[in-house]
Design an enzyme around this catalytic site. Structure first.
Site: not given
Length: 559
Positions: A79, A161-162
């Site tokens: 990611t 997600k960060d």
């Protein structure tokens, strides 16, 4: 003559006055909306198409321009590197995001791609807020837009997600916001602002996560019609959280009564595993567009949206689950709503949307075993202990290997500085012994030493070229290796991604809207072509490390 000269001066003056009254900035879209669907395979666009509506994926494919042969051109496919590569137009060898987490050989600890101990959480008293893009080494398309407009453009990144919010938003955004599992709110860090904007405080006060977690998730269509996926009660799927077993949900089958499955009525970490995580992020996208008044003036804005729930769920149930198909059917409706919102508020043809994925996904390992695609005897390998045990025969009492992660071997260089005269020879011997050992293991396809990687061509085809483009000299290990297709370290009832094989690299790229032709191409393109294409549409500089090229097939001639 004087009369003619006077007329000419009046004419020139009129042109000058007229020029001052016009906006001579190049014609650009009012807003770019970048959509990343975490863990999306290209084939989902075809396999799930019978149940898509006309306004989401099909609208993008039918009215936009689709690349049917787009790939990631490096390893590992995770990611963090995926989002960084999309927005920088570069690979990890240049932008430096070599994995989600990696071993820092100077600090001798594992570091996260967006963790920043110098920052603090904003928007909550608890949660993961020590975050920034400080490990990203090049500019992004969003940075370049900010600089081209003298910071007048508004740039916002949002995700569950960060890293899905932070890396696309770049170094200079107006904000990046991500979901907090502990509170069900969206938070940020002091890198961006000391307080959340009013519109986000108001959004958080609606407690939508709590509302969604009181829903029951059932299939959109009768479950017996989901012929595009495997059976609902499948041996290749795992329950989404261990807590479900306590609540009596020991099999991943419909329906999912989330109210019953919540732990003590506070299990906000459950939401991202359901399609309601995508619903919540779509709600936030609407709030950001309105709250920041994006696309409402003469300066192009940029909203990056990263849908993470597809990845959270996909790891647990794999690519053949009815749960995953149903999530994409619902995501299709989210996309339709976003496009309709842009049509209404910005105007059709006045915005650009692109959609892609940060990586694909492997099939579940046990499924591949049962199909006899990989050997039934395959088991995960403890590379660290195996290597050190093997090397102890040659370097008695010395722990040569310090870390093995992301298919890279990091050596303990302190060992080789004890005797400077023999250090370089011992290092080369150790590298060759490691290569020999790894190649003796079932499942290991190829091994590359640091020198072999560095001396390779950046444009080389095949797996070695992907290793080269994913290798950052200062951050990567001493040796890289590649596993055989389908050989993963995941559990038999779950799956993952990281390889250079097509199941992990083949991802959708669709452009839609301003400056984009209608059509498709089967020509090979890489994910790193997205940012240069946007730069061309926006008439701004390419990101500083970009190695990709504009996708000329999709570009309209714009005056």
């Amino acid at each position: 003559m004087k009369k003619i000269a006077t007329i000419c001066l009046i004419f020139v003056a009129a042109i000058a006055v007229n020029a001052q009254s016009k906006n001579y900035f190049p014609e650009r879209p009012k807003i770019v909306v970048g959509i990343v669907v975490d863990q999306m395979r290209q084939e989902y666009l075809y396999r799930f198409a019978p149940k898509f509506g006309d306004g989401g994926f099909k609208r993008l494919m039918g009215e936009g321009f689709m690349l049917t042969n787009a790939h990631y051109n490096y390893v590992p496919t995770y990611t963090g590197p995926g989002h960084a590569s999309i927005y920088t137009g570069a690979t990890p060898a240049i932008h430096g995001i070599i994995a989600n987490d990696w071993y820092d050989k100077n600090l001798k600890i594992k570091v996260n791609c967006v963790l920043d101990e110098n920052q603090s959480i904003v928007g909550s008293d608890v949660g993961r807020g020590k975050v920034s893009p400080h490990r990203l080494l090049t500019t992004t398309i969003t940075d370049e837009l900010e600089m081209a407009t003298q910071r007048r453009a508004k740039v916002v990144g949002i995700s569950i997600k960060d890293r899905g919010a932070v890396l696309p938003a770049g170094h200079t955004p107006d904000g990046a916001y991500w979901y907090d599992d502990l509170t069900g709110k969206f938070i940020s860090s002091t890198y961006y602002k000391m307080a959340l904007p009013l519109w986000l405080d108001q959004f958080n006060s609606r407690n939508l996560a709590d509302k969604y977690l009181n829903e029951t998730w059932n299939t959109v269509y009768p479950i017996e019609t989901y012929k595009e996926s495997g059976p609902d009660d499948s041996p290749y799927e795992s329950v989404l959280t261990d807590e479900w077993k306590v609540q009596g949900k020991d099999r991943p089958v419909f329906p999912y009564n989330l109210k019953l499955l919540r732990k003590d009525n506070k299990e906000f970490a459950l939401l991202p595993f359901t399609p309601f995580g995508n619903d919540l992020l779509s709600d936030l996208a609407f709030a950001a567009l309105d709250g920041e008044q994006m696309g409402r003036d003469e300066w192009t804005d940029f909203l990056s949206i990263s849908f993470s729930s597809t990845d959270k769920l996909g790891h647990s149930v794999g690519p053949n689950a009815i749960e995953l198909e149903d999530m994409y059917i619902r995501l299709d409706k989210n996309l339709e709503d976003i496009l309709n919102k842009l049509d209404m508020d910005i105007g059709k043809g006045q915005y650009v949307v692109f959609l892609t994925a940060d990586h694909g996904v492997a099939d579940v390992r046990q499924y591949l075993k049962d199909l006899r695609i990989i050997p039934d005897s395959y088991k995960p390998i403890n590379f660290l202990e195996g290597l050190n045990s093997y090397l102890d025969q040659y370097f008695a009492g010395k722990r040569i290997v310090e870390n093995v992660s992301n298919e890279q071997v990091f050596l303990n260089h302190d060992v080789f500085t004890e005797d400077p005269k023999s250090s370089s020879v011992e290092y080369l011997v150790a590298c060759e012994l490691i290569r020999t050992y790894l190649l003796s293991l079932d499942g290991v396809s190829e091994v590359y030493t640091k020198s072999a990687i560095q001396n390779g061509s950046f444009d080389e085809d095949g797996l070695r070229g992907k290793v080269k483009r994913g290798y950052h000299t200062k951050r990567s290990g001493d040796i890289g290796f590649v596993m055989e297709s389908g050989w993963t370290d995941d559990k038999d009832r779950s799956t993952g991604h990281s390889t250079g094989y097509t199941y992990d690299t083949h991802s959708p790229i669709i452009f839609y809207g301003f400056g984009v032709r209608h059509g498709s191409t089967a020509n090979y393109h890489t994910i790193t072509d997205i940012a240069p294409t946007l730069s061309t549409i926006l008439k701004i500089k390419f990101p500083s490390g970009a190695t990709g090229q504009p996708i000329t097939e999709l570009l309209k001639d714009i005056e």
